[in-house]
Motif scaffolding. Structure first.
Motif, PDB file in Angstrom:
ATOM      1  N   GLN A 180      -4.518  23.945   0.878  1.00 36.51           N
ATOM      2  CA  GLN A 180      -6.097  23.916   1.519  1.00 36.51           C
ATOM      3  C   GLN A 180      -7.060  23.696   0.550  1.00 36.51           C
ATOM      4  N   ASP A 181      -7.100  24.038  -0.696  1.00 34.26           N
ATOM      5  CA  ASP A 181      -7.785  23.718  -1.770  1.00 34.26           C
ATOM      6  C   ASP A 181      -8.280  22.477  -1.952  1.00 34.26           C
ATOM      7  N   PRO A 182      -9.534  21.914  -1.558  1.00 27.38           N
ATOM      8  CA  PRO A 182     -10.039  20.630  -1.355  1.00 27.38           C
ATOM      9  C   PRO A 182      -9.842  19.843  -2.852  1.00 27.38           C
ATOM     10  N   ASP A 183      -9.737  20.651  -3.945  1.00 30.38           N
ATOM     11  CA  ASP A 183      -9.584  20.208  -5.217  1.00 30.38           C
ATOM     12  C   ASP A 183      -8.142  19.753  -5.564  1.00 30.38           C
ATOM     13  N   THR A 184      -7.211  20.322  -4.616  1.00 25.83           N
ATOM     14  CA  THR A 184      -5.825  19.938  -4.795  1.00 25.83           C
ATOM     15  C   THR A 184      -5.665  18.510  -4.594  1.00 25.83           C
ATOM     16  N   THR A 185      -4.922  17.623  -5.493  1.00 24.92           N
ATOM     17  CA  THR A 185      -4.308  16.364  -5.443  1.00 24.92           C
ATOM     18  C   THR A 185      -2.812  16.527  -4.991  1.00 24.92           C
ATOM     19  N   PHE A 186      -2.626  15.991  -3.763  1.00 22.16           N
ATOM     20  CA  PHE A 186      -1.146  16.206  -3.348  1.00 22.16           C
ATOM     21  C   PHE A 186      -0.723  14.715  -3.202  1.00 22.16           C
ATOM     22  N   ARG A 187       0.652  14.860  -3.410  1.00 22.18           N
ATOM     23  CA  ARG A 187       1.167  13.548  -3.423  1.00 22.18           C
ATOM     24  C   ARG A 187       2.805  13.825  -2.840  1.00 22.18           C
ATOM     25  N   PHE A 188       3.117  12.924  -1.710  1.00 23.17           N
ATOM     26  CA  PHE A 188       4.513  13.109  -1.460  1.00 23.17           C
ATOM     27  C   PHE A 188       5.695  12.926  -2.438  1.00 23.17           C
ATOM     28  N   ASP A 189       6.893  13.730  -2.178  1.00 28.75           N
ATOM     29  CA  ASP A 189       7.779  13.368  -3.097  1.00 28.75           C
ATOM     30  C   ASP A 189       8.140  12.059  -3.303  1.00 28.75           C
ATOM     31  N   ALA A 190       8.202  11.494  -4.429  1.00 27.00           N
ATOM     32  CA  ALA A 190       8.112  10.072  -4.625  1.00 27.00           C
ATOM     33  C   ALA A 190       9.626   9.508  -4.448  1.00 27.00           C
ATOM     34  N   SER A 191      10.581  10.341  -4.411  1.00 25.93           N
ATOM     35  CA  SER A 191      12.105   9.537  -4.218  1.00 25.93           C
ATOM     36  C   SER A 191      12.146   9.408  -2.622  1.00 25.93           C
ATOM     37  N   ASP A 192      11.477  10.409  -1.992  1.00 22.89           N
ATOM     38  CA  ASP A 192      11.425  10.236  -0.647  1.00 22.89           C
ATOM     39  C   ASP A 192      10.693   8.809  -0.116  1.00 22.89           C
ATOM     40  N   LEU A 193       9.705   8.515  -0.828  1.00 21.03           N
ATOM     41  CA  LEU A 193       8.900   7.415  -0.550  1.00 21.03           C
ATOM     42  C   LEU A 193       9.515   6.184  -0.831  1.00 21.03           C
ATOM     43  N   MET A 194      10.508   6.208  -2.231  1.00 23.84           N
ATOM     44  CA  MET A 194      10.906   4.912  -2.682  1.00 23.84           C
ATOM     45  C   MET A 194      12.095   4.533  -1.616  1.00 23.84           C
ATOM     46  N   PRO A 195      12.716   3.149  -1.651  1.00 17.72           N
ATOM     47  CA  PRO A 195      13.771   2.834  -0.791  1.00 17.72           C
ATOM     48  C   PRO A 195      14.914   3.836  -1.159  1.00 17.72           C
ATOM     49  N   SER A 206      -7.734  22.706 -15.660  1.00 14.83           N
ATOM     50  CA  SER A 206      -8.491  22.406 -14.288  1.00 14.83           C
ATOM     51  C   SER A 206      -7.721  21.389 -13.589  1.00 14.83           C
ATOM     52  N   ASP A 207      -6.419  21.099 -14.122  1.00 13.42           N
ATOM     53  CA  ASP A 207      -5.707  20.015 -13.309  1.00 13.42           C
ATOM     54  C   ASP A 207      -5.032  20.641 -12.191  1.00 13.42           C
ATOM     55  N   SER A 208      -5.019  20.088 -11.102  1.00 11.29           N
ATOM     56  CA  SER A 208      -4.433  20.729  -9.694  1.00 11.29           C
ATOM     57  C   SER A 208      -4.016  19.646  -8.972  1.00 11.29           C
ATOM     58  N   ALA A 209      -2.821  18.955  -9.553  1.00  8.72           N
ATOM     59  CA  ALA A 209      -2.048  18.019  -8.714  1.00  8.72           C
ATOM     60  C   ALA A 209      -0.515  18.507  -8.337  1.00  8.72           C
ATOM     61  N   VAL A 210      -0.117  18.460  -7.442  1.00  7.81           N
ATOM     62  CA  VAL A 210       1.032  19.182  -6.647  1.00  7.81           C
ATOM     63  C   VAL A 210       1.901  17.864  -6.044  1.00  7.81           C
ATOM     64  N   THR A 211       3.095  18.119  -5.910  1.00 12.23           N
ATOM     65  CA  THR A 211       4.062  17.310  -5.181  1.00 12.23           C
ATOM     66  C   THR A 211       4.685  18.034  -3.841  1.00 12.23           C
ATOM     67  N   GLY A 212       5.042  17.299  -3.131  1.00 14.15           N
ATOM     68  CA  GLY A 212       5.568  18.183  -1.809  1.00 14.15           C
ATOM     69  C   GLY A 212       6.093  17.314  -0.684  1.00 14.15           C
ATOM     70  N   GLY A 213       6.108  17.804   0.406  1.00 17.80           N
ATOM     71  CA  GLY A 213       6.707  17.017   1.588  1.00 17.80           C
ATOM     72  C   GLY A 213       5.995  17.515   2.930  1.00 17.80           C
ATOM     73  N   GLY A 214       6.350  17.134   4.057  1.00 19.48           N
ATOM     74  CA  GLY A 214       5.882  17.223   5.406  1.00 19.48           C
ATOM     75  C   GLY A 214       6.093  16.173   6.346  1.00 19.48           C
ATOM     76  N   GLU A 215       5.612  16.497   7.541  1.00 17.01           N
ATOM     77  CA  GLU A 215       5.847  15.775   8.768  1.00 17.01           C
ATOM     78  C   GLU A 215       4.507  15.058   9.303  1.00 17.01           C
ATOM     79  N   ILE A 216       4.815  13.726   9.730  1.00 15.37           N
ATOM     80  CA  ILE A 216       3.605  13.060  10.157  1.00 15.37           C
ATOM     81  C   ILE A 216       3.910  13.058  11.847  1.00 15.37           C
ATOM     82  N   VAL A 217       3.202  13.276  12.711  1.00 18.48           N
ATOM     83  CA  VAL A 217       3.460  13.133  14.357  1.00 18.48           C
ATOM     84  C   VAL A 217       2.823  11.739  14.675  1.00 18.48           C
ATOM     85  N   GLY A 218       3.856  11.006  15.475  1.00 12.64           N
ATOM     86  CA  GLY A 218       3.174   9.613  15.896  1.00 12.64           C
ATOM     87  C   GLY A 218       3.675   9.596  17.540  1.00 12.64           C
ATOM     88  N   GLY A 219       2.761   8.947  17.981  1.00 21.03           N
ATOM     89  CA  GLY A 219       3.066   8.969  19.609  1.00 21.03           C
ATOM     90  C   GLY A 219       3.361   7.561  19.950  1.00 21.03           C
TER      91      GLY A 219
END
Length: 440
Positions: free
Chosen positions: A390-405, A323-336
C-alpha cells in the motif's frame, strides 16, 4: 510455485495459443459451459469464474463473495483447474469462455487481451483501480493503452527470515542497505563460527526457482526498475554486465562455503535441500538467515511464534540505500470475457476494498488494494506485506521469471541456477540461460 496454485509456474504463452488453436471446436473434456455472458451461460444472473485457485483456497475464495452475491441475487459458479492455461485457450478459441477469468500472470492476461478475447474493463472497475491501486498495478491490467482488468490478490517476495533472540544475543541489528547485509553476514559467521545462511532450491521438477527469486531481487534493487523491465523483455540479456553483477553479489553469499549452507552441508547441498526445510532449521537456531517469501511461515514447526519479538521474524531485503523501496512479487489480474450486467457487477465487486477485506480476513492471502485494512490479516507478516504493497513509494515488479517466456523463466533459468550452485562458471551459466530465449 510448488505448494499451492498461487506459487505454481505457468505454461509458455506460445503453448497456450497453439493448444487453443489446435483444439478449438473439439471441446475440452469436462470443460464447463460458459456463464451468463457471451459464453452462453446458465441464466441472466449467473456468472462463471475460472482460475488456477483450487482446494482449500478455492473454498475461501467462494466464501469471500457468498454474502455479497446472495444480496445481489447473483449466482457465481467458480471452477479452479490445474490445467487453466490450456483449457482457457481452448474455450476462448471455441467461443465458450467463462464470464470471468482470474489470471495468475500479467503476460497470459495480456496475451488474451491482445487477441480480443477480453472485454475492456467496466467504468466502475477502472475507477476502482485508479483509486485503490498504484500505477504499477494498473499498468499490469492495461494492454495497448486499454484497461482490461483490475488486480485481485498479491504477494511480496524478498523476505529475510531470522531469529530476534539470536540477533539480540549476537548484538546485531536489521540491516538497512545491501552493504549492511553483507556486514551482518560476516559478523554472524565470525561470531558463531558457522555459516549464517541456509538455502534450499529443491522443488521437484521446479528445482531452482528459489534461486531465481534471489537474482530478481538483486537486479531490481541494484540496477533499478528500468533495467529490470528491459531484462524481462530481453532488451537487457542475461549476459549483460548488469545481470552478471547481480549473480556475482548473490554468489558472494550463496557460493561462499563460509556463509552457507548452515545445518545442511556444503554449497551444493542447496540443490538437494527442499525449500521448505529451511524453516525448521531457522526455528531451531541451526540457521541464522534465509531468503524466502511470506509463505515460509507455513513451514515452521507447530508452536513457532512468528512475531517481531517471537521465535522467528522477517525483514525485507534492503536496497542500495535506506530510501530504496523496490520489491518483487506476484498476484492475479481479473479479466472479463462478457460484458453483461451481472458480470460487470461481479468485476466491480472484485476490484473493491469491500471484497479485499472480505477475502483477506479469511486468512492466507494479501492484496495491494489501498482500501484494505491491514488488520484484516491475522498473520503479522501478511500485515507487514500489506503495508509494503500500500505504500505509494513502493516500486513493485512482478516476478521476472513469470514474465519471461516459459522456455526461459521455467526452463533455462531454473536449470541455470542449479548448474551455478553445482559449480558451473557464471559466464557459462548466463550464456546457457540466454539460449532459452525464442529466436526473433
Amino acid at each position: 510455485m510448488a505448494l499451492t496454485q498461487r506459487y505454481r509456474r505457468l505454461a509458455p504463452l506460445a503453448l497456450v495459443g497453439a493448444v487453443g488453436i489446435a483444439l478449438a471446436g473439439c471441446g475440452a473434456p469436462g470443460a464447463p459451459s460458459g456463464g451468463g455472458g457471451d459464453g452462453g451461460g446458465g441464466g441472466d444472473n449467473t456468472v462463471t469464474i475460472y482460475g488456477t485457485i483450487v482446494d482449500a483456497e478455492a473454498e475461501l475464495l467462494q466464501q469471500s463473495w457468498a454474502d455479497w452475491a446472495e444480496a445481489e441475487g447473483i449466482t457465481i459458479k467458480y471452477e479452479g483447474s490445474q490445467d487453466f492455461e490450456t483449457q482457457l485457450g481452448t474455450r476462448a478459441q471455441g467461443g465458450n469462455p467463462p464470464d470471468i477469468a482470474i489470471f495468475p500472470q500479467p503476460g497470459l492476461f495480456a496475451d488474451f487481451a491482445s487477441r480480443d478475447f477480453l472485454k475492456p474493463a467496466p467504468e466502475e472497475v477502472e475507477k476502482n483501480a485508479n483509486e485503490y491501486w498504484t500505477k504499477d498495478w494498473v499498468n499490469y491490467g492495461t494492454v495497448d493503452g486499454t484497461f482490461y482488468g483490475a488486480p485481485l490478490m498479491a504477494n511480496v517476495k524478498g523476505w529475510i527470515w531470522y531469529s530476534p533472540a539470536k540477533f539480540a544475543e549476537w548484538g546485531v541489528e536489521i540491516p538497512k542497505t545491501l552493504d549492511e547485509l553483507t556486514t551482518l553476514t560476516e559478523t554472524i559467521a565470525s561470531t558463531t563460527g558457522a555459516p549464517a545462511w541456509c538455502a534450499g532450491f529443491e522443488s521437484g521438477t521446479a528445482t531452482g526457482w528459489p534461486g531465481t527469486d534471489w537474482i530478481e531481487d538483486y537486479v531490481l534493487r541494484d540496477s533499478g526498475a528500468e533495467v529490470y523491465d528491459q531484462w524481462v523483455t530481453n532488451e537487457v540479456k542475461f549476459t549483460d554486465p548488469e545481470i552478471k553483477g547481480a549473480f556475482d553479489k548473490v554468489g558472494a553469499i550463496l557460493l561462499n562455503p563460509a556463509y552457507v549452507n548452515a545445518g545442511f552441508g556444503d554449497v551444493r547441498s542447496i540443490n538437494s535441500t527442499a525449500f521448505g526445510d529451511v524453516a525448521p532449521a531457522l526455528a531451531s537456531g541451526s540457521c541464522a538467515l534465509t531468503h524466502q517469501a511470506s509463505f515460509l511461515a507455513g513451514f515452521f514447526p507447530e508452536g513457532t511464534n512468528v512475531a517481531e519479538d517471537g521465535d522467528v521474524w522477517a525483514f525485507m531485503l534492503p536496497g542500495k540505500t535506506e530510501s530504496d523501496s523496490a520489491v518483487t512479487g506476484g498476484g492475479e489480474i481479473v479479466g472479463g470475457f462478457s460484458d453483461d450486467e451481472a458480470t460487470q457487477k461481479v468485476l466491480a465487486y472484485l476490484s473493491s476494498p469491500e471484497w479485499a477485506n472480505s477475502r483477506v480476513s479469511l486468512g492466507g492471502v494479501t492484496s495491494a488494494n489501498n482500501g484494505l485494512d491491514p488488520e484484516s490479516a491475522k498473520d503479522p507478516i501478511l500485515q507487514e506485506t500489506i503495508k509494503i504493497l500500500q505504500d505509494p513509494d513502493t516500486t513493485f515488479r512482478f516476478d521476472a521469471s513469470d514474465l519471461m517466456p516459459g522456455a526461459v523463466g521455467a526452463g533455462t533459468f531454473w536449470k541455470g541456477m542449479v548448474a551455478w550452485v553445482n559449480g558451473t562458471a557464471t559466464d557459462e551459466v548466463l550464456t546457457q540461460i540466454e539460449s532459452g530465449w525464442p529466436a526473433g
